[in-house]
Enzyme design. Structure first.
Site, mmCIF file in Angstrom:
data_model
loop_
_atom_site.group_PDB
_atom_site.id
_atom_site.type_symbol
_atom_site.label_atom_id
_atom_site.label_comp_id
_atom_site.label_asym_id
_atom_site.label_seq_id
_atom_site.Cartn_x
_atom_site.Cartn_y
_atom_site.Cartn_z
ATOM 1 N N LYS A 292 0.867 -9.256 6.423
ATOM 2 C CA LYS A 292 1.844 -10.177 5.823
ATOM 3 C C LYS A 292 3.130 -10.265 6.625
ATOM 4 O O LYS A 292 3.459 -9.380 7.412
ATOM 5 C CB LYS A 292 2.094 -9.784 4.368
ATOM 6 C CG LYS A 292 0.886 -10.197 3.519
ATOM 7 C CD LYS A 292 1.117 -10.194 2.051
ATOM 8 C CE LYS A 292 -0.133 -10.786 1.379
ATOM 9 N NZ LYS A 292 -0.139 -10.572 -0.058
ATOM 10 N N ARG B 92 -6.071 -4.592 -0.633
ATOM 11 C CA ARG B 92 -6.758 -5.806 -0.157
ATOM 12 C C ARG B 92 -6.392 -5.973 1.310
ATOM 13 O O ARG B 92 -5.226 -6.176 1.640
ATOM 14 C CB ARG B 92 -6.265 -6.994 -0.992
ATOM 15 C CG ARG B 92 -6.887 -8.333 -0.622
ATOM 16 C CD ARG B 92 -6.279 -9.422 -1.516
ATOM 17 N NE ARG B 92 -6.800 -10.729 -1.190
ATOM 18 C CZ ARG B 92 -6.359 -11.475 -0.175
ATOM 19 N NH1 ARG B 92 -5.402 -11.043 0.603
ATOM 20 N NH2 ARG B 92 -6.902 -12.670 0.050
HETATM 21 C C1 7PJ Z 1 -3.021 -11.544 -2.164
HETATM 22 C C2 7PJ Z 1 -4.087 -12.117 -2.844
HETATM 23 C C3 7PJ Z 1 -2.416 -10.353 -2.697
HETATM 24 C C4 7PJ Z 1 -4.032 -10.477 -4.476
HETATM 25 C C5 7PJ Z 1 -3.623 -13.316 -1.101
HETATM 26 C C6 7PJ Z 1 -2.707 -13.230 2.276
HETATM 27 C C7 7PJ Z 1 -2.379 -14.250 1.255
HETATM 28 N N1 7PJ Z 1 -4.598 -11.596 -3.986
HETATM 29 N N2 7PJ Z 1 -4.458 -13.227 -2.160
HETATM 30 N N3 7PJ Z 1 -2.962 -9.873 -3.846
HETATM 31 N N4 7PJ Z 1 -2.757 -12.285 -1.065
HETATM 32 N N5 7PJ Z 1 -4.503 -9.931 -5.601
HETATM 33 O O1 7PJ Z 1 -3.723 -12.543 2.261
HETATM 34 O O2 7PJ Z 1 -1.850 -13.113 3.203
HETATM 35 O O3 7PJ Z 1 -1.444 -9.793 -2.187
HETATM 36 S S1 7PJ Z 1 -3.698 -14.595 0.071
#
Ligand code: 7PJ
Length: 275
Positions: free
Chosen positions: A219, A253
């Site tokens: 990020k 994640r």
């Molecule tokens: C997240 C997500 C996160 C959850 C994305 C990226 C943006 N779902 N989906 N938490 N981020 N639960 O991966 O940079 O931080 S998309």
């Protein structure tokens, strides 16, 4: 700690692998290529130790425009069907649309990951009917404009209150508490200072008594701290995952599954020592 419907115990932290569903051609040739590519990516992540695979067909990156329903369905459903048939590892659908939640669960998804915490009209009902676990994430504003002027009183306290209210709304709408996970939503309507304060104070979210999921992988806050481009953020991403787990995160994640699994194996080995 456990989540009803997920074949995971949280005695050790788990890794959720992010699967990129590339928005390319919808012609037959293009579609097969794209499913093939998704299967290859998923196979690699499973071999590397991913406990969940997260699939999203709607970009939620800052500045991203909304994706129409039909397009989102066309991107994710064939991939979910193929993956569910090929692997035992649970598939999570990253979506905010009730129609996509229903269709994805019918196609074999076993978890809903909603960056809007089921705030779309009908989303709580769709998730309640689906009987699968749900991750409720905090976001301030909408992806297209969320990074313009994020504002908080106290970022940790404000997000605690939001998540606690969403958990209550879900319970009132028929989703048992033991089906819920929470996520403070790093990068979603937050400045660099907000994101850093959130990481520092992450332990506070344990008070909700629900498994904490976090996404810090690659990020922009990591870029802001290190000066690295998105392709160069592996070390910072692994460090961030470890810091999150140290503060109580139970699922991270990530894009880089193998490296994160190694880091967490070391964390677990040290944690397991009886002092
Ligand atoms: C997240 C997500 C996160 C959850 C994305 C990226 C943006 N779902 N989906 N938490 N981020 N639960 O991966 O940079 O931080 S998309």
């Amino acid at each position: 700690m456990f989540v009803s419907g997920l074949p995971l115990d949280f005695s050790s932290p788990r890794v959720m692998g992010v699967l990129n569903v590339t928005p390319d051609s919808f012609s037959d040739g293009g579609r097969f290529l794209h499913i093939d590519d998704a299967l290859r990516q998923a196979e690699e992540m499973v071999a590397e130790g991913a406990a969940i695979i997260d699939i999203g067909g709607e970009s939620t990156r800052p500045g991203a425009a909304a994706v129409p329903l039909e397009q989102e369905l066309a991107r994710v459903l064939p991939v979910i069907e193929a993956l569910a048939a090929a692997f035992d590892v649970p598939i999570s659908i990253d979506t905010s649309k009730p129609e996509v939640m229903r269709a994805a669960v019918n196609a074999g998804a076993r978890m809903i990951n909603d960056v809007t915490a089921l705030s779309s009209p009908g989303a709580i009902a769709a998730a309640a009917e689906s009987a699968v676990p749900v991750c409720l994430m905090h976001m301030q504003g909408k992806p297209r404009t969320m990074q313009q002027t994020p504002q908080y009183g106290d970022v940790v306290a404000d997000i605690m209150r939001y998540l606690s209210d969403r958990v209550a709304a879900c319970e009132a709408g028929g989703i048992a508490r033991n089906r819920l996970l929470v996520d403070p939503g790093f990068g979603f309507g937050k400045t660099k200072a907000h994101n850093l304060a959130l990481l520092k104070g992450l332990g506070t979210f344990q008070r909700l008594g629900l498994p904490l999921l976090v996404g810090l992988s690659r990020k922009s806050m990591l870029g802001a701290v290190t000066g690295r481009t998105v392709e160069e953020r592996l070390a910072a991403s692994v460090a961030a995952a470890l810091m999150a787990v140290e503060r109580g995160a139970r699922i991270v994640r990530v894009h880089d599954v193998a490296e994160t699994v190694d880091a967490l194996a070391l964390w677990q080995a040290v944690t397991d020592i009886e002092s």
